[in-house]
Motif scaffolding. Structure first.
Motif, PDB file in Angstrom:
ATOM      1  N   ALA A   8      85.762  49.911  80.102  1.00 44.10           N
ATOM      2  CA  ALA A   8      85.484  51.279  80.775  1.00 44.10           C
ATOM      3  C   ALA A   8      85.727  52.429  79.590  1.00 44.10           C
ATOM      4  N   HIS A   9      84.825  52.288  78.678  1.00 41.95           N
ATOM      5  CA  HIS A   9      84.801  53.167  77.426  1.00 41.95           C
ATOM      6  C   HIS A   9      84.481  54.640  77.704  1.00 41.95           C
ATOM      7  N   CYS A  10      83.558  54.859  78.407  1.00 47.51           N
ATOM      8  CA  CYS A  10      83.067  56.056  79.287  1.00 47.51           C
ATOM      9  C   CYS A  10      83.123  55.983  80.392  1.00 47.51           C
ATOM     10  N   ILE A  11      83.466  57.056  81.067  1.00 48.72           N
ATOM     11  CA  ILE A  11      83.735  57.273  82.527  1.00 48.72           C
ATOM     12  C   ILE A  11      83.002  58.826  82.802  1.00 48.72           C
TER      13      ILE A  11
ATOM     14  N   ASP B  61      85.153  44.049  90.435  1.00 48.18           N
ATOM     15  CA  ASP B  61      84.519  44.140  89.148  1.00 48.18           C
ATOM     16  C   ASP B  61      83.370  44.774  89.042  1.00 48.18           C
ATOM     17  N   LYS B  62      82.760  45.596  89.886  1.00 48.68           N
ATOM     18  CA  LYS B  62      81.686  46.679  89.496  1.00 48.68           C
ATOM     19  C   LYS B  62      82.201  47.747  88.638  1.00 48.68           C
ATOM     20  N   ARG B  63      81.290  48.311  88.047  1.00 46.26           N
ATOM     21  CA  ARG B  63      81.444  49.632  87.235  1.00 46.26           C
ATOM     22  C   ARG B  63      80.733  50.796  87.777  1.00 46.26           C
ATOM     23  N   VAL B  64      80.362  50.856  88.808  1.00 42.95           N
ATOM     24  CA  VAL B  64      79.477  51.884  89.557  1.00 42.95           C
ATOM     25  C   VAL B  64      80.081  52.287  90.952  1.00 42.95           C
ATOM     26  N   MET B  65      80.433  53.286  91.186  1.00 45.39           N
ATOM     27  CA  MET B  65      81.157  53.840  92.548  1.00 45.39           C
ATOM     28  C   MET B  65      80.633  54.746  93.270  1.00 45.39           C
ATOM     29  N   LEU B  66      80.198  54.741  94.488  1.00 42.33           N
ATOM     30  CA  LEU B  66      80.222  56.107  95.130  1.00 42.33           C
ATOM     31  C   LEU B  66      81.533  56.297  96.048  1.00 42.33           C
ATOM     32  N   LEU B  67      82.048  57.235  95.691  1.00 42.05           N
ATOM     33  CA  LEU B  67      83.209  57.915  96.239  1.00 42.05           C
ATOM     34  C   LEU B  67      82.788  58.616  97.566  1.00 42.05           C
TER      35      LEU B  67
ATOM     36  N   THR C 280      79.564  51.812  76.743  1.00 42.98           N
ATOM     37  CA  THR C 280      79.481  52.962  75.627  1.00 42.98           C
ATOM     38  C   THR C 280      78.871  54.118  76.413  1.00 42.98           C
ATOM     39  N   LEU C 281      78.691  55.295  75.956  1.00 38.14           N
ATOM     40  CA  LEU C 281      78.603  56.729  76.549  1.00 38.14           C
ATOM     41  C   LEU C 281      77.244  56.432  76.997  1.00 38.14           C
ATOM     42  N   PRO C 282      76.267  56.009  76.188  1.00 38.66           N
ATOM     43  CA  PRO C 282      74.645  56.076  76.458  1.00 38.66           C
ATOM     44  C   PRO C 282      74.657  55.097  77.745  1.00 38.66           C
ATOM     45  N   GLU C 283      75.266  53.888  77.809  1.00 35.67           N
ATOM     46  CA  GLU C 283      75.239  53.129  78.886  1.00 35.67           C
ATOM     47  C   GLU C 283      75.922  53.779  80.181  1.00 35.67           C
ATOM     48  N   ALA C 284      76.904  54.503  80.067  1.00 36.26           N
ATOM     49  CA  ALA C 284      77.130  55.244  81.306  1.00 36.26           C
ATOM     50  C   ALA C 284      76.134  56.343  81.844  1.00 36.26           C
ATOM     51  N   PHE C 285      75.572  56.804  80.775  1.00 33.94           N
ATOM     52  CA  PHE C 285      74.652  57.855  80.813  1.00 33.94           C
ATOM     53  C   PHE C 285      73.468  57.336  81.730  1.00 33.94           C
ATOM     54  N   ILE C 286      72.836  56.217  81.291  1.00 34.15           N
ATOM     55  CA  ILE C 286      71.724  55.713  81.948  1.00 34.15           C
ATOM     56  C   ILE C 286      71.839  55.109  83.327  1.00 34.15           C
TER      57      ILE C 286
ATOM     58  N   GLY D 232      68.759  48.294  70.646  1.00 36.40           N
ATOM     59  CA  GLY D 232      70.074  49.513  70.444  1.00 36.40           C
ATOM     60  C   GLY D 232      71.148  49.627  71.459  1.00 36.40           C
ATOM     61  N   GLY D 233      70.841  48.654  72.498  1.00 39.43           N
ATOM     62  CA  GLY D 233      71.896  49.001  73.606  1.00 39.43           C
ATOM     63  C   GLY D 233      71.220  49.896  74.909  1.00 39.43           C
ATOM     64  N   ALA D 234      71.756  49.532  75.962  1.00 40.31           N
ATOM     65  CA  ALA D 234      71.459  50.240  77.121  1.00 40.31           C
ATOM     66  C   ALA D 234      71.488  51.859  77.063  1.00 40.31           C
ATOM     67  N   GLY D 235      70.884  52.456  77.424  1.00 38.40           N
ATOM     68  CA  GLY D 235      70.754  53.910  77.455  1.00 38.40           C
ATOM     69  C   GLY D 235      70.582  54.914  75.955  1.00 38.40           C
TER      70      GLY D 235
END
Length: 253
Positions: A105-108, A164-170, A181-187, A230-233
């Motif tokens: 979880a480098h970027c949240i 083990d997921k990295r997307v959540m709806l609160l 990475t930040l771009p991955e979290a952004f996309i 270049g990686g996701a996002g």
């Protein structure tokens, strides 16, 4: 804090790069209409510094955040720089927890967008009714609303529900995404936001057509075939930063 003073202090090149990337992201979020007064948070780990991450100064609008105004804190909430701004406890409690326990979880990113909050507040959450929603089916965690996130004991339940997921709806609250990475979290955030917007629009028109599970699996399998190097996002985020720069480059300071 003056930019020159910050860059001439103990800030490493890696930290300054992280500061600029995160400041750009706040401006991109504002440009896309994802600001929420002075609330909500995007946090980013500083490469090479165990337990240190950057967060927005409590009191500034997303459109005001700059590289030098970001606050550097550790996992326990201690400031690691001389920034005069406070840190929002609601942001620190949740983000520090994930940064501490999840090495990837480098970027949240956490937002209260209208569409994100709406979909999080309906029975069943995100449904396979559109292209973007298919990206996330089977990959979203859910956590029930317990009030503003300022109590550390809620952390155990957040970690448990995330799994083990990295997307959540609160539920009743909004979007939470994480990336290596930040771009991955952004996309991830951009795609989930689009999915929620389209679900809200579809629900206003009548009974939606649900996409079958087998088609969802094919869709998720083939997504990688339309990705740029270049990686996701990465390309997506860089395009948004170019748009921000056409409006205002003060985030770089």
């Amino acid at each position: 804090m003056a930019t020159a003073a910050l860059r001439n202090s103990t800030v490493s090149p890696a930290e300054w790069e992280a500061r600029q990337q995160l400041a750009a992201c706040y401006r991109v979020f504002d440009m896309l209409g994802w600001s929420e007064m002075i609330y909500n948070h995007i946090t980013l780990k500083i490469p090479g510094e165990d337990g240190a991450f950057l967060i927005n100064p409590f009191g500034l609008h997303f459109s005001e955040v700059t590289a030098s105004s970001l606050v550097k804190i550790d996992i326990d909430g201690n400031k690691l720089d001389q920034n005069p701004y406070p840190v929002n406890l609601a942001g620190f409690t949740q983000h520090a927890l994930f940064h501490k326990h999840l090495p990837d979880a480098h970027c949240i990113m956490h937002t209260h967008t209208t569409a994100g909050m709406a979909v999080s507040a309906v029975e069943g959450g995100l449904q396979p009714t559109n292209f973007y929603a298919c990206n996330f089916i089977g990959q979203i965690a859910y956590h029930d609303f317990e009030g503003v996130t300022v109590r550390s004991e809620e952390g155990e339940r957040l970690i448990e529900h995330l799994g083990d997921k990295r997307v959540m709806l609160l539920r009743n609250h909004g979007i939470l995404v994480m990336g290596r990475t930040l771009p991955e979290a952004f996309i991830k955030h951009w795609s989930l936001q689009r999915a929620c917007e389209i679900q809200v629009a579809t629900a206003s028109m009548g009974t939606p057509i649900l996409i079958p599970d087998d088609v969802v699996k094919v869709h998720q399998r083939d997504l990688g075939k339309v990705s740029l190097p270049g990686g996701a996002g990465k390309a997506d985020f860089e395009a948004m930063v170019r748009l921000v720069d056409k409006r205002d480059t003060s985030w770089r300071q």
